[in-house]
Design a protein around this motif. Structure first.
Motif, mmCIF file in Angstrom:
data_model
loop_
_atom_site.group_PDB
_atom_site.id
_atom_site.type_symbol
_atom_site.label_atom_id
_atom_site.label_comp_id
_atom_site.label_asym_id
_atom_site.label_seq_id
_atom_site.Cartn_x
_atom_site.Cartn_y
_atom_site.Cartn_z
ATOM 1 N N UNK A 1 39.299 46.501 47.578
ATOM 2 C CA UNK A 1 38.906 45.698 46.418
ATOM 3 C C UNK A 1 40.143 45.122 45.726
ATOM 4 N N UNK B 1 41.649 42.211 47.732
ATOM 5 C CA UNK B 1 40.901 40.966 47.573
ATOM 6 C C UNK B 1 41.118 40.386 46.181
ATOM 7 N N UNK C 1 30.206 34.382 43.878
ATOM 8 C CA UNK C 1 30.201 35.622 44.663
ATOM 9 C C UNK C 1 31.480 36.445 44.395
ATOM 10 N N UNK C 2 32.585 35.758 44.089
ATOM 11 C CA UNK C 2 33.845 36.473 43.844
ATOM 12 C C UNK C 2 33.772 37.406 42.639
ATOM 13 N N UNK C 3 32.834 37.160 41.736
ATOM 14 C CA UNK C 3 32.696 38.057 40.588
ATOM 15 C C UNK C 3 32.425 39.489 41.035
ATOM 16 N N UNK C 4 31.822 39.632 42.223
ATOM 17 C CA UNK C 4 31.503 40.989 42.716
ATOM 18 C C UNK C 4 32.767 41.845 42.833
ATOM 19 N N UNK C 5 33.891 41.206 43.100
ATOM 20 C CA UNK C 5 35.145 41.951 43.240
ATOM 21 C C UNK C 5 35.621 42.438 41.871
ATOM 22 N N UNK D 1 33.980 42.489 38.916
ATOM 23 C CA UNK D 1 33.042 43.316 38.147
ATOM 24 C C UNK D 1 33.040 44.752 38.660
ATOM 25 N N UNK D 2 33.394 44.942 39.915
ATOM 26 C CA UNK D 2 33.469 46.324 40.423
ATOM 27 C C UNK D 2 34.792 46.997 40.041
#
Ligand code: SF4
Lengths: 209, 479
Positions: free
Chosen positions: B52, B55, B257-261, B263-264
């Motif tokens: 994570x 990325x 979709x990059x927010x998934x990185x 936000x985690x």
């Protein structure tokens, strides 16, 4: 020169030494919750329940036929509740409190004087115990899920995703989204968690097949 | 007039006062250790944590390399969604734009979502000068504002205050700005939070204008994202008629979709939670839901200056999680205000000189506010290599671009260079750290209050190479 042009020109000068071509991004992180095998939907549901409960939310698994009783039970202490457009009337049929429709839109003061809100959701994420609301049918505007003190949210099993990467691509970025991971909380005073500052202090999740 | 960091003493001077304050040290220590432990537990449960981070760093580097195109994309998408985009080259311009926008609404009291950028540019003071009162709504920011204090942390700005100090501030100040605190207010956290809830609720219900920052801006869709815990952010973003978001240009991410990185990574790093209780995302305005007018003010204020520094630009990856300050042995002993900026800790030690230039003694002292232990390198979710940037900035202060060579910095530099120059000794120490771990060179004597930090033994990962070999390898930090 406008500030827009100034800033853009500064950026181009500052990055003149960098290649213009896009560089490939490594993406080896997991797309599912680390503790649940891909495709194990029972494991995903169990994880969602575990995570929500950890946050202090109340979670109940309910059959469709029992939903109206479960809603009435969840609203037992409430005298009034907002029902957003698109929420099936039958869900509130067993409850004897005051049902407030949000049409015409309730004022902030009216919402503040309402005890609860019942909604559906757009998606749920097991790994982080997150419910996502997108304003679709049964969810309504954002304000009604914010001012009342109790939020009762009905989640379909098919809406539950393992982790963020599985869920986010299915959500519509053009809608205003609210991602809820447990009730409003703060740790600003000596790092001690206090539940309920501005948002709803209680969250009840009814998980239906 | 709201307090600012204007005319703040240099780091060693400020540290002298701060390290003598037992109460402050106890408060900061308790807070940082609590978050540290929670963070470590939640990072542990992600076997892909390093992936994570990789990325997250790579995406931000891509953003920085193509920031012009991404910002144009944001402008186009936000405009198409009914918002208005403004560009501000510096703090004054940003303040002028926001003040003008608020004036146009005719409102004299507005609500704010905690934002470090608005602190950085001194927005509250500018609004005040125009007769507009901007009320903070985040609990910690409220404590700082009511106490006429300054923030000391990017996530928990009032981390330096304990419960009885907070009780006194609430009891004394709330009544001056709205609903007073209850007569019998105790220092129980629940009671204090409840007092804040009631004080603020009154303001939310009548607020017509809200000002916010943003954690992320998505270029692909023009979506803004705010992560928070209390719901004060949701109140501001939802109940006001006019929303003005003031955002640093580096907050960009390429796609939805990059927010998934991020936000985690963010909540785990910031508060030791999997997700913060509330994340809000919105794109322009939506009919019948939320503000009718949305303004996005894109702010440079030194970011392009930082971007031009080939070693330093990585500091613009920062997502303001605060993990570097929570782990920092220097921050733990001095607290945040010592850094004389809304950005304290390791990120403050590099970001302030990069944004402003190390042209005054205070800013020039910041790259020395580190024992170079490298703990920050390890926790940063976007993999900023602090030690590289610190060494580069020290070099700038010593002989490079920076205009000021303050005497105290010369002393500091000399002490540090003394160690760096003794090649064999430094290398032996690094080697020892590699095997025995957690050791700093014994005679790494930093001046004044910095002395004594270096005797800490709980220091993971010291820089893997000497300044000289680093300088040589990277050709002066450009490689
Ligand atoms: S520099 Fe890294 S660790 Fe520090 S606040 Fe920014 S993202 Fe967090």
């Amino acid at each position: 020169m406008s500030s827009r042009e100034t800033v853009l020109r500064r950026i181009r000068q500052a990055t003149a030494d960098l290649p213009r071509d896009p560089t490939p991004t490594p993406r080896s992180y997991l797309r599912h919750a680390p503790t649940v095998a891909p495709g194990d939907q029972d494991g995903v549901l169990a994880l969602l329940i575990e995570r929500l409960t950890e946050y202090g939310a109340e979670v109940r698994r309910v059959a469709d036929a029992d939903l109206s009783v479960a809603v009435a039970h969840a609203l037992a202490a409430a005298r009034s509740a907002v029902a957003p457009a698109g929420l099936p009337d039958a869900w509130l049929a067993q409850w004897y409190g005051l049902v407030r429709r949000d049409a015409p839109p309730l004022t902030p003061a009216e919402l503040d004087a309402t005890d609860a809100v019942v909604t559906t959701c757009a998606a749920a994420i097991a790994e982080s115990g997150t419910l996502v609301l997108d304003g679709g049918p049964g969810q309504g505007r954002r304000a009604p899920t914010l001012l009342p003190d109790l939020h009762v949210c009905v989640v379909r099993e098919s809406q539950v995703h393992s982790a963020m990467p599985e869920a986010i691509g299915r959500l519509d970025a053009s809608r205003p989204l609210t991602w809820i991971s447990g009730p409003s909380a703060t740790a600003d005073i000596e790092m001690i968690r206090v539940q309920g500052v501005h948002g709803p202090r209680r969250l009840t999740v009814l998980l239906v097949p | 007039m709201s307090k600012t960091f204007m005319g703040w003493p240099t780091f060693p001077k400020a540290a002298e006062t701060a390290t003598a304050d037992e109460q402050l040290r106890a408060n900061v220590r308790r807070a940082t250790h609590t978050i540290r432990t929670k963070r470590a537990a939640l990072v542990e449960e992600r076997p892909d944590w390093q992936d994570l981070r990789d990325t997250a760093a790579a995406l931000k580097d891509d953003v920085l390399a193509h920031l012009d195109t991404y910002l144009e994309q944001i402008e186009e998408k936000v405009t198409a969604a009914g918002g208005t985009v403004h560009w501000a080259a510096d703090a004054d311009e940003a303040n002028r734009i926001v003040t003008g926008l608020v004036r146009d609404t005719g409102e004299s009291e507005i609500v704010k979502v905690k934002s470090m950028l608005t602190e950085e540019i001194g927005l509250d003071g500018a609004l005040e000068a125009a007769g507009i009162s901007a009320r903070e709504t985040d609990l910690a920011a409220t404590i700082v504002q009511l106490g006429d204090d300054l923030p000391s942390h990017v996530v928990v700005p009032a981390l330096h205050r304990n419960r009885s100090e907070i009780r006194d501030i609430f009891a004394r100040e709330m009544g001056k700005h709205g609903r007073p605190a209850p007569e019998d207010l105790t220092d129980e956290p629940e009671e204090l939070a409840e007092a804040a809830r009631l004080h603020m609720r009154e303001k939310f219900l009548k607020a017509k204008v809200a000002v916010s920052g943003a954690n992320f801006m998505v270029a692909e869709t023009g979506t803004l994202c705010i992560v928070e815990s209390e719901g004060n952010g949701r109140m501001c973003l939802t109940l006001a008629d006019t929303l003005i978001s003031v955002v640093g240009i580096e907050k960009t991410v390429p796609t939805w979709q990059d927010l998934e990185v991020y936000l985690q990574l963010l909540a785990r790093s910031a508060t030791g939670e999997r997700m913060a209780p509330y994340t809000s995302t919105w794109t322009g305005v939506t009919d019948g839901d939320g503000p009718r007018a949305f303004h996005l003010v894109l702010v440079d204020n030194g970011r392009t200056r930082a971007l031009a520094d080939p070693v330093g630009r990585q500091a613009l990856r920062c997502i303001r999680c605060g993990a570097c300050m929570n782990i920092c042995p220097v921050y733990e002993r001095t607290g945040g205000q010592t850094y004389g900026s809304v950005y304290p800790g390791p990120i403050g030690a590099i970001l302030n000189p990069l944004l402003k230039g190390a042209d005054d003694p205070q800013t020039a002292s910041l790259p020395y506010a580190s024992s170079l232990c490298g703990a920050c390198n390890e926790v940063c979710p976007v993999k900023i290599r602090f030690t590289d940037v610190l060494l580069k900035l020290r070099h700038d202060v010593a002989e490079g671009d920076a205009k000021v060579k303050h005497r105290a910095e010369k002393v500091a530099l000399k002490a540090v260079e003394g160690v760096m120059d003794r090649g064999p000794l430094w290398n032996a120490a690094v080697k020892a750290a590699g095997t025995a771990g957690r050791l700093l060179p014994k005679d790494m004597n930093l001046p004044g209050p910095l002395h004594g930090w270096t005797d800490s033994r709980a220091l993971p990962d010291i820089p893997k190479e000497s300044f000289r070999s680093w300088w040589k390898r990277t050709e002066g930090g450009t490689k």
